[in-house]
Structure formats: C-alpha cells, structure tokens
Design an enzyme around this catalytic site. Structure first.
Site, PDB file in Angstrom:
ATOM      1  N   ARG A  32       4.359 -47.383 -12.409  1.00 13.42           N
ATOM      2  CA  ARG A  32       4.576 -48.188 -11.197  1.00 13.42           C
ATOM      3  C   ARG A  32       4.015 -49.579 -11.461  1.00 13.42           C
ATOM      4  NH1 ARG A  32       3.117 -42.975  -8.528  1.00 13.42           N
ATOM      5  NH2 ARG A  32       4.639 -42.547  -6.892  1.00 13.42           N
ATOM      6  N   GLY A  77      13.230 -39.948  -6.842  1.00 12.71           N
ATOM      7  CA  GLY A  77      11.980 -40.334  -6.164  1.00 12.71           C
ATOM      8  C   GLY A  77      11.905 -39.492  -4.902  1.00 12.71           C
ATOM      9  N   THR A  78      11.387 -38.294  -5.076  1.00 11.43           N
ATOM     10  CA  THR A  78      11.466 -37.345  -3.958  1.00 11.43           C
ATOM     11  C   THR A  78      10.483 -37.666  -2.839  1.00 11.43           C
ATOM     12  OG1 THR A  78      10.103 -35.936  -5.351  1.00 11.43           O
ATOM     13  CG2 THR A  78      12.453 -35.403  -5.212  1.00 11.43           C
ATOM     14  N   ASN A  79       9.534 -38.575  -3.091  1.00  8.97           N
ATOM     15  CA  ASN A  79       8.665 -38.987  -1.973  1.00  8.97           C
ATOM     16  C   ASN A  79       9.504 -39.756  -0.961  1.00  8.97           C
ATOM     17  OD1 ASN A  79       6.573 -38.044  -3.572  1.00  8.97           O
ATOM     18  ND2 ASN A  79       6.104 -40.073  -4.394  1.00  8.97           N
ATOM     19  N   ASP A  80      10.180 -40.797  -1.456  1.00  6.70           N
ATOM     20  CA  ASP A  80      11.018 -41.570  -0.536  1.00  6.70           C
ATOM     21  C   ASP A  80      12.230 -40.757  -0.084  1.00  6.70           C
ATOM     22  OD1 ASP A  80      10.018 -44.144   0.180  1.00  6.70           O
ATOM     23  OD2 ASP A  80      10.035 -44.616  -1.954  1.00  6.70           O
ATOM     24  N   SER A 108      16.178 -41.011 -11.916  1.00  9.62           N
ATOM     25  CA  SER A 108      14.913 -40.330 -11.678  1.00  9.62           C
ATOM     26  C   SER A 108      14.786 -40.152 -10.165  1.00  9.62           C
ATOM     27  CB  SER A 108      13.749 -41.157 -12.224  1.00  9.62           C
ATOM     28  OG  SER A 108      12.547 -40.495 -11.936  1.00  9.62           O
ATOM     29  N   ARG A 138      -3.197   2.861   8.708  1.00  9.77           N
ATOM     30  CA  ARG A 138      -3.551   1.602   8.031  1.00  9.77           C
ATOM     31  C   ARG A 138      -2.340   0.707   7.874  1.00  9.77           C
ATOM     32  NH1 ARG A 138      -8.296   2.742   4.474  1.00  9.77           N
ATOM     33  NH2 ARG A 138      -8.549   4.972   4.522  1.00  9.77           N
ATOM     34  N   CYS A 154      10.259 -37.988 -10.395  1.00  5.82           N
ATOM     35  CA  CYS A 154       8.936 -38.590 -10.552  1.00  5.82           C
ATOM     36  C   CYS A 154       8.174 -38.662  -9.234  1.00  5.82           C
ATOM     37  CB  CYS A 154       9.036 -39.973 -11.189  1.00  5.82           C
ATOM     38  SG  CYS A 154      10.010 -41.122 -10.218  1.00  5.82           S
ATOM     39  N   TYR A 182      13.706 -33.381 -17.062  1.00  5.49           N
ATOM     40  CA  TYR A 182      12.238 -33.434 -17.096  1.00  5.49           C
ATOM     41  C   TYR A 182      11.659 -33.575 -15.690  1.00  5.49           C
ATOM     42  CZ  TYR A 182      12.542 -38.512 -16.376  1.00  5.49           C
ATOM     43  OH  TYR A 182      12.792 -39.750 -15.856  1.00  5.49           O
ATOM     44  N   HIS A 185     -15.363  -8.143   1.381  1.00  5.73           N
ATOM     45  CA  HIS A 185     -14.331  -8.971   1.997  1.00  5.73           C
ATOM     46  C   HIS A 185     -14.462 -10.424   1.558  1.00  5.73           C
ATOM     47  CE1 HIS A 185     -13.053 -11.587   5.332  1.00  5.73           C
ATOM     48  NE2 HIS A 185     -11.994 -10.822   5.282  1.00  5.73           N
ATOM     49  N   GLU A 198      16.430 -42.290  -4.534  1.00  4.45           N
ATOM     50  CA  GLU A 198      15.416 -42.002  -3.520  1.00  4.45           C
ATOM     51  C   GLU A 198      15.892 -42.356  -2.114  1.00  4.45           C
ATOM     52  OE1 GLU A 198      11.799 -44.147  -4.494  1.00  4.45           O
ATOM     53  OE2 GLU A 198      12.911 -45.866  -5.222  1.00  4.45           O
ATOM     54  N   GLY A 229      -8.073  -7.198   4.770  1.00  4.83           N
ATOM     55  CA  GLY A 229      -8.898  -7.325   5.973  1.00  4.83           C
ATOM     56  C   GLY A 229      -8.250  -8.100   7.105  1.00  4.83           C
ATOM     57  N   ARG A 289      -3.382  -1.012  -6.348  1.00  4.38           N
ATOM     58  CA  ARG A 289      -2.447  -2.138  -6.406  1.00  4.38           C
ATOM     59  C   ARG A 289      -2.825  -2.982  -7.615  1.00  4.38           C
ATOM     60  NH1 ARG A 289      -5.338  -4.924  -1.272  1.00  4.38           N
ATOM     61  NH2 ARG A 289      -7.293  -5.111  -2.355  1.00  4.38           N
ATOM     62  N   LYS A 326       0.838  -1.202   0.000  1.00  4.92           N
ATOM     63  CA  LYS A 326       0.000   0.000   0.000  1.00  4.92           C
ATOM     64  C   LYS A 326       0.875   1.256   0.000  1.00  4.92           C
ATOM     65  CE  LYS A 326      -3.814  -0.178   2.273  1.00  4.92           C
ATOM     66  NZ  LYS A 326      -4.780  -0.316   3.330  1.00  4.92           N
ATOM     67  N   ARG A 341       9.119 -48.781 -14.004  1.00  5.07           N
ATOM     68  CA  ARG A 341       9.837 -49.106 -12.775  1.00  5.07           C
ATOM     69  C   ARG A 341       9.503 -50.519 -12.345  1.00  5.07           C
ATOM     70  NH1 ARG A 341       8.560 -46.100  -7.382  1.00  5.07           N
ATOM     71  NH2 ARG A 341       6.746 -47.467  -7.431  1.00  5.07           N
ATOM     72  N   MET A 377      -5.398  -7.337   8.782  1.00  5.21           N
ATOM     73  CA  MET A 377      -4.745  -6.540   9.832  1.00  5.21           C
ATOM     74  C   MET A 377      -5.593  -5.298  10.129  1.00  5.21           C
ATOM     75  SD  MET A 377      -0.744  -7.076   9.075  1.00  5.21           S
ATOM     76  CE  MET A 377      -0.849  -6.617   7.383  1.00  5.21           C
TER      77      MET A 377
END
Ligand code: PEP
Ligand code: MG
Length: 897
Positions: free
Chosen positions: A579, A787-790, A785, A98, A853, A873, A458, A766, A107, A342, A29, A634, A109
């Site tokens: 999978r 395996g970012t989950n594991d 590849s 303000r 993946c 990728y 709001h 992974e 709204g 804004r 603001k 896999r 703050m």
C-alpha cells in the site's frame, strides 16, 4: 395408521442401530455410544432421541406427537434388556437423560441423572443395593438436578440447603451426611421445589423422563449454549439429540467411582494415557472439579482389574478412531462401564504433536496429519510466551490446562470481567472452580485460573476449546469471591485489580506482569534452528507436507523492506499488496501537503519531484527483499484529506491568528485546500484511480519510481518482478486512461536505461461494478486482485470504519450473519461477485492471474472459498502467512477428498 408404518422409527434409535458417522442425526455423544456398543464395549444400554426431534420441537413449540410413542417402544426394549421397569418401586430402572449435539458443547446444555426415583422407588433402590444411604443420596441429586434444569430453580437454593445440612452436622464433606440427614434433605429439596416452581416434584417416572427430555431440547436455546455456539461458530439450527441411558453408579462406595481420561495428554500431546478419577462419585463431580481427583495412574493401585480393562479399551478406541479419544467411564462396584467417547479436544500444541506422532505410529498418513491441525491452532502457537530470562516471582503452581502466556488484572466473577474488559482492561478470571455460567467471563478474559479441578474440569475443557490460557487446580490459592481476594498458602494476598501472570503451558502463576517473548514456532519460522524441540519438529514436518500439497500460492501484504523480508522468511511467495499510501506518512506528510495545496501545475510537479526519489528508494529496497518474486505495488488509494489537518482545528487556529492580526499564508492556503477536499463520504469520494485521473502526474510519478527502481535492481544483477496495481477501478475506461500514461512512462525509462523491465499492469476488483464488468476489464488488466475489504463495504453498503463497532452485535444476535463479513468472506454475496469476476475475467483472458489481498486472504474459511473458486494466490499480513499456507493445503486436501 397401520402398525407397520409405526415401526419405522423416525425420532428414536437404539444404541445398537447407530454408528459414529451419524452425528448429524444422533449428535456426537449418541453416535459414539452407538459405535462403542457395536464394538462390543461395556456401554450401559439406551437409546437416542434424534436431533430431528429437537428441531421439530423447536419449530413447533411442542413435542412431536409420534415421539411419545417411540419413546414408549424403546423404553420397553430397554426395560426388557435390563430386566427392570423405570421407577419400579421394588427394583427400579433408573436412567440418565443427557444432551448431545453434533459438535461437542461441554457443559453448555442440560443433563438429568437418576430419573425414575420417587418416594417409593427410593426404597427399592436401597433394598437392591443394600445401601440406603446411596439410594437417598441419589434421590436428593435427582431433586437437585431436576429442580435446577427442568424447573429452572436457582441451583443456589439447593446448594445452600446442602451446606446448611453439613454445617448442622459439623462437617465439610458430603460423604459425612448419613441416611437420616439425606432423607431430611430430600424433604427440604421438595419444599424448595414447591416454593419456587409452584408445583410438586413429579412422582410419575415417565413424566420425569418426558419433562427432562423437553428441558434438554430447551437448553439448546439457553443463554450459555447460544453464546458458546457463537464463539465456536457452531450453526444455530442443528439442534441437540438426547441420550436416555440406563444408570450405572459411581457413588456406591469406594469400589465405585467415575473418571475422565484421554488416550494422550490433551495439553501437551505427549503419548501415554492421561486422566482423572474420583472414588465414590458420579461423573458430574469429576468435571465440575468439586473435589480434587486422583490421577488415572493411581487407579491402578486402587482397582487393577478395572484399570487394565480401561487401558485396553482406550488403546482399542484410539486404534479404531485413529485419533486421540477422550472418554468418560464409571466403575460400579468393580465393574467398568463406558459412558462416552469422542475425538478429544486438545490444545494447539497437542494437535500438532499428536498429528505428527500418529504419522510415526502408522495410524494416519501425512495428508491426514495436515487435516488434523488448523490455521487457527497454528496462529495460537505463534503467540508470545513468557520471557524465560525475565525476573518473576512464582506464587503458585497449578495444572497446565491450556497453554499461552496471559497477563492481566485479577477479577473474581464474569460480570466484572465483562465490565472491565469493555473498558479496555486485560483481565484474568480467578475462580474456585468454574461452572457453565462463567462462560461470558472466560470469553473476555486473557486467561482463567482456578484453585480446584483437573485438566478435564469444565474450566480446562472450555478454555482449551476457546484457545484461552488456563491454569487450574492451583490449590495453594484460597479464593474468596466475597472479599474479592485470594490468599496464597505460602503467605500473601492478591486483591481484585492486582496484576498477575499465568503460564498455561507450565501451570505457573506469577505475581505482577511478567514480560513475554516470541514463541519457538515463530523463531523457527524466522529461521532459528532448534536441536531438540518436539513441537517445532512437528510443526516443521506438517508445514513441509502442507507446502507440498497446496495449490494456492501465498503472498504477503507488506509496505516496507522489513515486513517484506519477514514475510519471505515466513514462506511468502511474493507481495500481494504494497500500500503505497503508507509510504507517504510520517516525515513525508509535509511533502504531500505541498502537493495538495499546490495552486498550479509547476508547483504540483515540484512537489512530485520531491517525492520521487524517496518512493524510488522504497521500491528498490522492497524489490531487493523479494528478489525473484512478484511484488504487487498498488498506486496511492486513500482520500487525500487523510493527509491534511482536521478542518475544525485548523479553522480555529486560523481564526485566532486572524484575530491577532497575523496572516500565515501557508495556513490559510492549507485551510482552503482542506475545505475544498472535504467530503461527506470519503470512502466513496476522491480516492484510488480517481486521484490518479484528477491529479495529473501523481500516478506517473509512482510508476516512474517503481520502474526506475526495477531498472536499478536489474543493473545491480537483481531479478525484480514489479506488478503495478490500480485501485478502486469501476470501469475499463478509468483503467485505460491511467494505463496509457504508465506505458508511456515505461517506454521512456526502458529506452533511457537500455533495459527491458518485466512488469505487469493490473487492477484491484473492489467495487461491485468492476466485478460485474470484469469480462471487459480483463481486456486491459493482466491480473486482478480482489480487494475484499472494499468489496464487502460496497456490496453490503456497510461503512468499514463504523459498522463493526456500532450495530454488528445486534446483527450477530439476530443471526443475520454468524460472523462479521469483514472477518470471514460472505460467500453468498461478496463471494458470488468474486466467482463471477474470476470466470468472466478468465473467459476474456485465460492466463489472467487472480489473487486476493483484502483481510480475508488470511482467514481460514475464506481461504477455502478462494481455493474452490480457483484463485492463484491469497495475500495476507506477514504473521498470517504460515496460517494461510496451512489452510491452503487443507483446502486442497478437503476439495480432493
Ligand atoms: C481492500 O479493499 O480489500 C484492500 C485490500 O484495499 P484497502 O484495504 O487498502 O482499501
Ligand atoms: Mg480497498
């Protein structure tokens, strides 16, 4: 300290000193008020107390000492510019205080208006304007806002007193209260303050100002602000700036008023100004939706000069910012003032249409259009809509404030919304109008419906920001929170718990649950042509440009031919993860059971032989759906016990049969196997490559199925590109063991079939050990590849099946991370492993192909990281493919800018 040093302002800046790029320091603001001031627009003068001052206050717990001096200096200049002193009994300067953070938090703050009024200056104000009623109304508003905001008194005490005054007068309208009523109300408000805050309302204007500034600082850590930041992923440590500005008054009779406007329609994105105006009102009345507003176009009939001036300014602002702007303005007795501008919040639909139209208008180029939309917005456009062919009963119509099709049970307050949604119910929050305290309820609801307020209320602003469906201002509804029902003007009552459907794109409200249909955008991605659909055209143009600029390729995670085909239609450039364990479920479970309970190698081989043709056919179909593109398959990963019956249940069954003298040998053998394979930590147990090593023939069978499928496709004239991927590898030695077998299998098949199969062998990364030894592993792998989950599970030591539901909310509350690391990649820790493994892998094998993946492959923030690290990728679920294509392009453009 010398005077010259004191002149170097640290914490406070006049509007004339700033500009729009100083949002970090001055908040959004403040920076934009400065920009408008420097553009020569009519902005009431004032100054901004920087976010640095707020941060210092929050860190020390006290207002920094230099601040008071700087405020005195800037207030002095403001008084000089206005020719009035703050709170002067004869002719008072009044100011507004303000909040204004770097990122808009509408709204969330605090704001206090009319600072500078007291028992003496109220008379001065009355004398100056010749309007006593206005002066006393302003004073009572100050007491109300100051009491609630600075002294933390429940605002209901004030609104109850206001209602009582109106009731005594026999009216429902604030405007019917006269000077005497308001004077009496001021007396009542003062008593409320003494009673609830145990102090008098401060008569000293400077004390009012200092306390209000402190209250705005404090509101940064207020409950609603914290909740909002978390939902919008706004960092905790930015702090808010505070804008102190000379008051102008929209509540000085019918030649005055306040309004909110957008340079284009924020809901649909259509060209042409859009806004709400309320005569004889202060700005807060407009956004609170307290009275129904008139449209901006109607202002033309009321005050043409101001209307023309406003349109001129709006067009100048849009050209200057080269974006859709929203503004707040006040007309004080025919004179137009700009109070805020804004870059306006907009719906996903509006974002795409505005970006596309602005290219046509010559305001931005194609690349900028890609940067103006987000993957999150695209995902929302892919949500379903109400099925136009379905039967539906319209019960009301309001404003189309935030698009989407929401179906849920009616609830009337936030607590109920939270309680019901916690037990798995879908709810729609119905209110007369919303206020910031409704935020919790809005967050858990499928949609929001209000009977009052416009598109700038709001409810509308917050819902749009959160991507929540919203219909507002449905004034045919009489909402009665106390009796938990709303009446429909045309007849009928809807009770809490009844189902309704709301369409945020049309503003329609329907009785019951209306069936939903696919969005046009999804149908377009599916290949359907639309003759005249501006939204589809906008999406198509922007996606076309995105595909032209992105460096990262986008693949899909798909385990069956249907998903593969859909992913391809959505623009996938291959499969990044198939999978295979998903192919062992359903009818084939029994075959897997045979494999597991097999007591010797011949029995095992027989079980594998039964699985082979099924697997081969799966791969033929998937390779066909992705003909010409890479398909990463896999080998089986999850713990085998997942395919077996529950140990306790099976034990009980066998024990009961035993008691009846029955001995089913199959069940008994199965129970033995279940017991043998039972693990305390299956995620750390016999899965992935470990299975391939422990069960001879399993991986060979899968490799054979893949390669024979590829050979078939080749013979049929196809162009298969299978990539065999080994999961859960920690050491190059594991990879080498299975790789050797696969190569032997491949040799045999190629000799037998007389074809050369273009295939690759690679591994998932992974496990932290794999990442740390990636330089070695790359000797045996043609691709990695991630395996970012594991990798997230194993790096943090967080069980991916349990922790999100168990203690993550406490972790989020404690600020340990702003978002679950399973949702958005932890770039510092897990990301560091990805970076190291990529660099080390490529040092060994420069042509090493790199992808991801895990779920993060479809997460916008994570995609930007993977782009920066140099992966080739990302792979994600078919539905996320368009989102990933867009975010990959945005990442490329952001990186090159
Ligand atoms: C991963 O771990 O990130 C992965 C893609 O494999 P899965 O989710 O099947 O364990
Ligand atoms: Mg995994």
């Amino acid at each position: 300290m010398s005077a010259s040093i004191r002149l170097v302002t640290t914490y406070v800046y006049d509007f004339a000193e700033g500009n729009k790029d100083l949002k970090d320091l001055l908040g959004g603001k403040g920076a934009n008020l400065a920009e408008m001031t420097n553009l020569g627009l009519p902005v009431p003068p004032g100054f901004t107390i920087s976010t640095e001052a707020c941060k210092a206050y929050l860190a020390q717990g006290t207002v920094p000492t230099e601040l008071a001096e700087e405020v005195t200096e800037h207030l002095g200049r403001l008084e000089q510019a206005m020719g009035r002193r703050l709170g002067d009994p004869e002719d008072p300067l009044l100011v507004s205080v303000r909040s204004g953070a770097k990122f808009s938090m509408p709204g969330m703050m605090e704001t206090v208006l009319n600072i500078g009024l007291n028992d003496a200056s109220v008379a001065g104000l009355a004398a100056r304007g010749g309007n006593e009623r206005f002066a006393w109304d302003s004073y009572r508003r100050l007491l109300q806002m100051f009491g609630a905001t600075v002294l933390h008194i429940d605002s209901e005490h004030f609104s109850d007193a206001l209602d009582a005054a109106k009731q005594a007068k026999g009216t429902a309208a604030d405007l019917d209260l006269d000077v005497e009523d308001l004077r009496a109300l001021v007396g009542t408000y003062k008593k409320i303050i003494v009673h609830h805050a145990a102090r008098e309302f401060p008569q000293d204007p400077r004390e009012q100002l200092d306390l209000a500034v402190k209250a705005v600082f404090d509101s940064w850590n207020g409950e609603r602000a914290v909740l909002y930041r978390r939902s919008e992923r706004i960092p905790e440590d930015l702090g808010t700036a505070v804008n102190v500005q000379a008051m102008v008054f929209g509540n000085q009779g019918v030649s005055s008023g306040s309004g909110v406007a957008f340079t284009r329609d924020p809901a649909s994105g259509e060209s042409g100004v859009y806004g709400d105006y309320l005569q004889n009102a202060q700005g807060e009345d407009v956004v609170a939706g307290i009275r129904n507003t008139m449209s901006l176009q109607e202002l033309e009939g009321v005050d043409k000069t101001s209307y023309d001036g406003l349109l001129h300014i709006m067009s100048a602002l849009e050209d200057h910012y080269a974006d859709m702007c929203d503004i707040e303005f006040t007309i004080e007795r025919g004179k137009l003032w700009m109070l805020q501008t804004r870059v306006g919040k907009r719906t996903p639909e509006a974002a795409f249409r505005i970006a596309h139209h602005m290219v046509d208008d010559g305001l931005i180029d194609d690349n900028e259009a890609v940067l103006r939309v987000t993957g999150g917005q695209l995902a929302q456009l892919m949500f379903p809509r109400f099925d136009e062919a379905a039967e539906r009963r319209l019960i009301a119509r309001g404003m189309n404030a935030s698009p989407g099709a929401a179906v849920g049970k009616v609830v009337f307050d936030s607590d109920t919304a939270v309680e019901w949604s916690d037990r798995g119910e879908e709810v729609i929050l119905v209110r007369k109008e919303t206020n910031p305290d409704d935020l919790r309820g809005m967050m858990v609801s499928r949609g929001v419906l209000t009977s009052r307020g416009g598109k700038t209320s709001h409810a509308a602003v917050v819902a749009r920001g959160m991507g929540r469906t919203c219909v507002c201002g449905a004034d045919d509804l009489d909402v009665d929170v106390k009796t938990r029902q709303f009446r429909i003007r045309g007849g009928g009552v809807v009770h809490e718990g009844d189902l309704i459907s709301i369409d945020g794109s049309t503003g329609e409200v329907f009785d019951g649950a209306v069936p939903v249909a696919d969005s046009h955008v999804v149908r377009y991605f599916e290949g359907e042509a639309f003759a005249d659909d501006d939204l589809v055209d906008s999406v198509a143009a922007i996606m076309g440009r995105a595909d032209g600029v992105r460096r990262l390729q986008v693949r899909a995670n798909a385990d069956n031919p249907e998903d593969a085909a859909r992913a391809r239609r959505f623009g996938a450039q291959g499969i990044g993860l198939c999978r295979t364990e998903h192919m062992f479920l359903g009818d084939r479970r029994e075959l897997v059971e045979h494999l597991i309970v097999a007591e010797d190698e011949p029995a095992q081989a027989k079980a594998l032989d039964a699985l082979l043709p099924l697997q081969r056919q799966d791969f033929v179909e998937i390779l066909e759906a992705m003909d010409g593109l890479p398909v990463t398959i896999r080998l089986i990963d999850p713990p085998l016990h997942e395919f077996l019956p529950d140990m306790t249940e099976l034990s009980v069954k066998v024990a009961i049969e035993d008691a009846h003298g029955k001995h089913d040998m199959r069940q008994i053998r199965l129970l033995d196997a279940v017991k043998r394979l039972h693990e305390m930590n299956p995620m750390l147990g016999l899965r992935g490559v470990r299975l391939g090593i422990v069960i001879p023939g399993l991986f060979e069978m899968q490799a054979r199925a893949i390669l024979e499928a590829a050979a078939r496709r080749l013979r049929a004239g196809g162009d298969p590109h299978p990539e065999i991927m080994i999961p859960l590898v920690a050491s190059i030695r594991e990879l080498n063991v299975v790789k050797e077998h696969i190569i032997e299998v491949a040799k045999k098949i190629q000799e037998r079939e007389g074809v050369e199969i273009p295939f690759k062998i690679g591994t998932m990364i992974e496990l932290p050990r794999a990442a740390m030894t990636a330089g070695q592993i790359a000797e045996a792998a043609e691709f990695f590849s991630f395996g970012t989950n594991d990798l997230t599970q194993m790096t943090w030591g967080f069980s991916r099946d349990d922790v999100e539901a168990s203690f993550f909310s406490e972790y989020l509350d404690a600020g340990i991370f702003p978002v679950s690391p399973f949702e958005s990649l932890d770039t510092e820790g897990v990301g560091a492993l990805v970076r190291k493994a990529s660099e080390d892998g490529r040092a060994t094998r420069p042509e090493l192909h790199l992808g991801v993946c895990g779920e993060h492959g479809g997460d916008p923030d994570s995609i930007h990281f993977f782009n920066a690290v140099g992966l080739d990728y990302v792979s994600c679920s078919p539905f996320r493919v368009p989102v990933a294509r867009l975010e990959a392009a945005r990442a490329t453009l952001e990186q090159s800018s």
